[in-house]
Design a protein around this motif. Sequence first.
Motif, PDB file in Angstrom:
ATOM      1  N   PHE A  76     -52.595 -18.666-169.743  1.00 49.95           N
ATOM      2  CA  PHE A  76     -53.994 -18.430-169.332  1.00 49.95           C
ATOM      3  C   PHE A  76     -54.090 -17.559-168.083  1.00 49.95           C
ATOM      4  O   PHE A  76     -55.178 -17.226-167.636  1.00 49.95           O
ATOM      5  CB  PHE A  76     -54.681 -19.776-169.029  1.00 49.95           C
TER       6      PHE A  76
ATOM      7  N   LYS B  67     -54.328 -25.310-145.678  1.00 46.91           N
ATOM      8  CA  LYS B  67     -54.358 -25.956-147.009  1.00 46.91           C
ATOM      9  C   LYS B  67     -53.544 -25.050-147.921  1.00 46.91           C
ATOM     10  O   LYS B  67     -53.983 -23.931-148.227  1.00 46.91           O
ATOM     11  CB  LYS B  67     -55.809 -26.054-147.479  1.00 46.91           C
TER      12      LYS B  67
ATOM     13  N   PRO C  91     -54.103 -27.965-151.870  1.00 44.26           N
ATOM     14  CA  PRO C  91     -55.189 -27.688-152.809  1.00 44.26           C
ATOM     15  C   PRO C  91     -54.875 -28.282-154.177  1.00 44.26           C
ATOM     16  O   PRO C  91     -53.787 -28.817-154.398  1.00 44.26           O
ATOM     17  CB  PRO C  91     -55.235 -26.158-152.850  1.00 44.26           C
ATOM     18  N   GLY C  92     -55.816 -28.159-155.092  1.00 40.92           N
ATOM     19  CA  GLY C  92     -55.695 -28.915-156.346  1.00 40.92           C
ATOM     20  C   GLY C  92     -55.056 -28.202-157.509  1.00 40.92           C
ATOM     21  O   GLY C  92     -54.998 -28.746-158.610  1.00 40.92           O
ATOM     22  N   GLY C  93     -54.567 -26.979-157.301  1.00 42.47           N
ATOM     23  CA  GLY C  93     -54.120 -26.152-158.424  1.00 42.47           C
ATOM     24  C   GLY C  93     -52.854 -26.639-159.111  1.00 42.47           C
ATOM     25  O   GLY C  93     -52.180 -27.561-158.650  1.00 42.47           O
ATOM     26  N   GLY C  94     -52.557 -25.971-160.225  1.00 41.45           N
ATOM     27  CA  GLY C  94     -51.329 -26.259-160.969  1.00 41.45           C
ATOM     28  C   GLY C  94     -51.433 -27.446-161.898  1.00 41.45           C
ATOM     29  O   GLY C  94     -50.504 -27.735-162.644  1.00 41.45           O
TER      30      GLY C  94
ATOM     31  N   GLU D 267     -53.726 -27.922-164.419  1.00 43.94           N
ATOM     32  CA  GLU D 267     -54.055 -27.407-165.767  1.00 43.94           C
ATOM     33  C   GLU D 267     -54.517 -28.549-166.665  1.00 43.94           C
ATOM     34  O   GLU D 267     -55.487 -29.192-166.379  1.00 43.94           O
ATOM     35  CB  GLU D 267     -52.855 -26.647-166.373  1.00 43.94           C
TER      36      GLU D 267
ATOM     37  N   ASN E 110     -56.462 -32.161-153.168  1.00 47.12           N
ATOM     38  CA  ASN E 110     -57.470 -32.053-154.227  1.00 47.12           C
ATOM     39  C   ASN E 110     -56.785 -32.072-155.587  1.00 47.12           C
ATOM     40  O   ASN E 110     -55.563 -31.970-155.671  1.00 47.12           O
ATOM     41  CB  ASN E 110     -58.237 -30.734-154.085  1.00 47.12           C
TER      42      ASN E 110
ATOM     43  N   LEU F  68     -58.011 -27.442-165.716  1.00 44.08           N
ATOM     44  CA  LEU F  68     -58.365 -26.185-166.383  1.00 44.08           C
ATOM     45  C   LEU F  68     -58.863 -26.534-167.789  1.00 44.08           C
ATOM     46  O   LEU F  68     -58.062 -26.969-168.626  1.00 44.08           O
ATOM     47  CB  LEU F  68     -57.127 -25.286-166.458  1.00 44.08           C
TER      48      LEU F  68
ATOM     49  N   ILE G 252     -61.933 -30.743-158.944  1.00 44.56           N
ATOM     50  CA  ILE G 252     -62.510 -29.406-159.196  1.00 44.56           C
ATOM     51  C   ILE G 252     -62.219 -28.990-160.636  1.00 44.56           C
ATOM     52  O   ILE G 252     -61.092 -28.569-160.943  1.00 44.56           O
ATOM     53  CB  ILE G 252     -61.894 -28.356-158.236  1.00 44.56           C
TER      54      ILE G 252
ATOM     55  N   LYS H 205     -63.121 -23.707-165.069  1.00 40.12           N
ATOM     56  CA  LYS H 205     -63.427 -23.180-166.405  1.00 40.12           C
ATOM     57  C   LYS H 205     -62.437 -22.075-166.765  1.00 40.12           C
ATOM     58  O   LYS H 205     -62.253 -21.135-165.979  1.00 40.12           O
ATOM     59  CB  LYS H 205     -64.843 -22.604-166.368  1.00 40.12           C
TER      60      LYS H 205
ATOM     61  N   ARG I 228     -61.193 -18.742-167.883  1.00 39.29           N
ATOM     62  CA  ARG I 228     -61.776 -17.398-168.028  1.00 39.29           C
ATOM     63  C   ARG I 228     -60.781 -16.543-168.819  1.00 39.29           C
ATOM     64  O   ARG I 228     -59.563 -16.629-168.579  1.00 39.29           O
ATOM     65  CB  ARG I 228     -62.041 -16.761-166.651  1.00 39.29           C
TER      66      ARG I 228
ATOM     67  N   LYS J 260     -66.319 -30.805-156.986  1.00 42.78           N
ATOM     68  CA  LYS J 260     -66.593 -29.445-156.497  1.00 42.78           C
ATOM     69  C   LYS J 260     -66.768 -28.453-157.647  1.00 42.78           C
ATOM     70  O   LYS J 260     -66.026 -28.486-158.618  1.00 42.78           O
ATOM     71  CB  LYS J 260     -65.405 -28.986-155.633  1.00 42.78           C
TER      72      LYS J 260
ATOM     73  N   TYR K  77     -59.628 -15.163-159.747  1.00 42.64           N
ATOM     74  CA  TYR K  77     -60.657 -15.294-160.777  1.00 42.64           C
ATOM     75  C   TYR K  77     -61.246 -13.977-161.186  1.00 42.64           C
ATOM     76  O   TYR K  77     -61.596 -13.787-162.343  1.00 42.64           O
ATOM     77  CB  TYR K  77     -61.742 -16.262-160.319  1.00 42.64           C
TER      78      TYR K  77
ATOM     79  N   ALA L 122     -59.285 -12.702-163.772  1.00 38.73           N
ATOM     80  CA  ALA L 122     -59.375 -13.455-165.034  1.00 38.73           C
ATOM     81  C   ALA L 122     -60.763 -13.336-165.674  1.00 38.73           C
ATOM     82  O   ALA L 122     -61.034 -13.946-166.686  1.00 38.73           O
ATOM     83  CB  ALA L 122     -59.042 -14.917-164.784  1.00 38.73           C
TER      84      ALA L 122
HETATM   85  O1  V47 Z   1     -53.919 -23.769-161.070  1.00 33.84           O
HETATM   86  C1  V47 Z   1     -55.500 -19.492-163.330  1.00 33.84           C
HETATM   87  C2  V47 Z   1     -56.465 -21.626-162.312  1.00 33.84           C
HETATM   88  C3  V47 Z   1     -55.815 -22.448-160.315  1.00 33.84           C
HETATM   89  C4  V47 Z   1     -57.140 -18.964-164.670  1.00 33.84           C
HETATM   90  O2  V47 Z   1     -58.245 -27.240-154.009  1.00 33.84           O
HETATM   91  C5  V47 Z   1     -57.514 -20.100-163.932  1.00 33.84           C
HETATM   92  O3  V47 Z   1     -60.025 -26.520-152.997  1.00 33.84           O
HETATM   93  C6  V47 Z   1     -59.524 -20.154-165.002  1.00 33.84           C
HETATM   94  O4  V47 Z   1     -56.490 -24.535-157.872  1.00 33.84           O
HETATM   95  N1  V47 Z   1     -59.219 -19.092-165.778  1.00 33.84           N
HETATM   96  C7  V47 Z   1     -55.624 -22.106-158.828  1.00 33.84           C
HETATM   97  N2  V47 Z   1     -58.703 -20.678-164.095  1.00 33.84           N
HETATM   98  C8  V47 Z   1     -56.919 -22.225-158.033  1.00 33.84           C
HETATM   99  C9  V47 Z   1     -57.180 -23.624-157.523  1.00 33.84           C
HETATM  100  C10 V47 Z   1     -58.303 -23.889-156.580  1.00 33.84           C
HETATM  101  C11 V47 Z   1     -59.385 -23.036-156.508  1.00 33.84           C
HETATM  102  C12 V47 Z   1     -60.409 -23.328-155.590  1.00 33.84           C
HETATM  103  C13 V47 Z   1     -60.348 -24.419-154.749  1.00 33.84           C
HETATM  104  C14 V47 Z   1     -59.240 -25.247-154.820  1.00 33.84           C
HETATM  105  C15 V47 Z   1     -59.153 -26.413-153.893  1.00 33.84           C
HETATM  106  C16 V47 Z   1     -58.217 -25.004-155.757  1.00 33.84           C
HETATM  107  O5  V47 Z   1     -56.536 -21.409-160.943  1.00 33.84           O
HETATM  108  C17 V47 Z   1     -54.595 -22.555-161.174  1.00 33.84           C
HETATM  109  C18 V47 Z   1     -55.195 -22.419-162.550  1.00 33.84           C
HETATM  110  O6  V47 Z   1     -55.608 -23.681-163.048  1.00 33.84           O
HETATM  111  N3  V47 Z   1     -56.476 -20.396-163.130  1.00 33.84           N
HETATM  112  N4  V47 Z   1     -55.904 -18.598-164.277  1.00 33.84           N
HETATM  113  C19 V47 Z   1     -58.047 -18.471-165.652  1.00 33.84           C
HETATM  114  N5  V47 Z   1     -57.733 -17.453-166.451  1.00 33.84           N
END
Ligand code: V47
Length: 398
Positions: A86, A154, A188-191, A193, A228, A232, A263, A266, A268, A303, A336, A339
């Motif tokens: 993605f 962060k 932060p909250g990423g990874g 999925e 966080n 996804l 969080i 969506k 993209r 969020k 984003y 994406a």
């Molecule tokens: O883990 C990557 C996502 C995340 C796409 O903690 C996509 O405050 C949509 O985690 N379409 C990273 N999403 C960003 C993130 C984040 C963002 C804002 C605030 C916080 C917070 C955390 O972005 C990745 C992945 O799940 N991502 N590609 C895509 N095509």
Amino acid sequence: MEADNSLKLVINNPRLDADLKKIALKVLENKRISFEEGVTLYEKGELGYLGVLANYIREKKNGNYTYFNRNFHIEPTNLCVYDCKFCSYSRLIKERSEGWEATMEEMLATIKKYDDEPVTEVHIVGGVLPQYNMQFYMDLFSAIKKHRPQLHVKALTPVEYHYIFKKAKVDYATGMRMMKDAGLESMPGGGAEIFHPEIREQIAKDKCNAEQWLAIHEEWHKLGMHSNATMLYGHIEGFHHRIDHMERLRQLQDKTGGFQTFIPLKFRNKDNQMSHIPEVSVIEDLRNYAIARIYLDNFQHIKAYWAMISRDTAQLSLGFGVDDIDGTLDDTTKIYSMAGAEEQNPAMTTQQLVELIKQVGRHPIERDTLYNVVTDYHDYQFEQTAPKSSYYSLPVVN
Ligand code: V47
Ligand code: SF4
């Protein structure tokens, strides 16, 4: 009061489906809903019904307050050793000539650009490359804290931490302790999925798995620190995969209490290996926010990341359980726009964020990363000189 009345009206609707009535009663009685009931909400709950339940919970937990912060992003690189289907950062999609790999000096120069700005947080996240190893990040965090001790760091997700700890041969507990000592303050909250292996194997198979993601957050929380969580959604997953994801987060939160915000992100579909999958509608975005608010009874905040979903949807989300719309950002994130998000150069001034929140009748609060109040904008008129920041905590609403 209004939220109470709306919920009672829903419950008393003679045409309401019996399962949905049972769930609405649980919400009124402040009871936790089950996995099956979560799936039922996705399958049967229409937008108006979900909005009433979610708004009731939102107002119980956070009243009318709507939070934002003043932050900026550093994305060390848009290249990555992994190949998430993605992601528009993946090495298979991106020619190396289009990539950037920032040096320590370049990142510190970015930090210094904000020296005279009233930002409270730097959010650091990007692709994974071998040269960004454990020592590199420890040096980066300590250099940032030395330069500007009040700026909250962060940074990185279990995806990076799992990778760099493995290379350095340290266990998660030791690694997270070393990161904290170097200056890391939040994760932060990423990874995240989608945790369920049926989906994760297909879209993000090589990076840390669900158990590893959760274990790293758990170690971080054990140090008394906060983080966080994201999800996804809107690609190949089913509703039960979304509930499974939230269930795992709810269980860890019961154990540690270390998560601050959930969080939903969506999917993209521009320029990635899943571009053939259509994006879900705004209605589905709002339903998803609402169900997250109902299911995650032990998360204080939900969020909506405005840079990804557009300002209009962010405003709408405030009626569907959301109480936080992230930060001013200042054009510093590319993940984003690459994406396909509406915002190509996401930046909003504080005044624009405050107006966006006030237009839908909510009470804007600038927060720091840990939800201490920096400035209350409820009665503030922007012709005045900037309000004096005074840090304090809001009383719990319920
Ligand atoms: O883990 C990557 C996502 C995340 C796409 O903690 C996509 O405050 C949509 O985690 N379409 C990273 N999403 C960003 C993130 C984040 C963002 C804002 C605030 C916080 C917070 C955390 O972005 C990745 C992945 O799940 N991502 N590609 C895509 N095509
Ligand atoms: Fe790399 Fe993260 Fe993109 Fe996956 S989502 S390819 S780990 S940058």
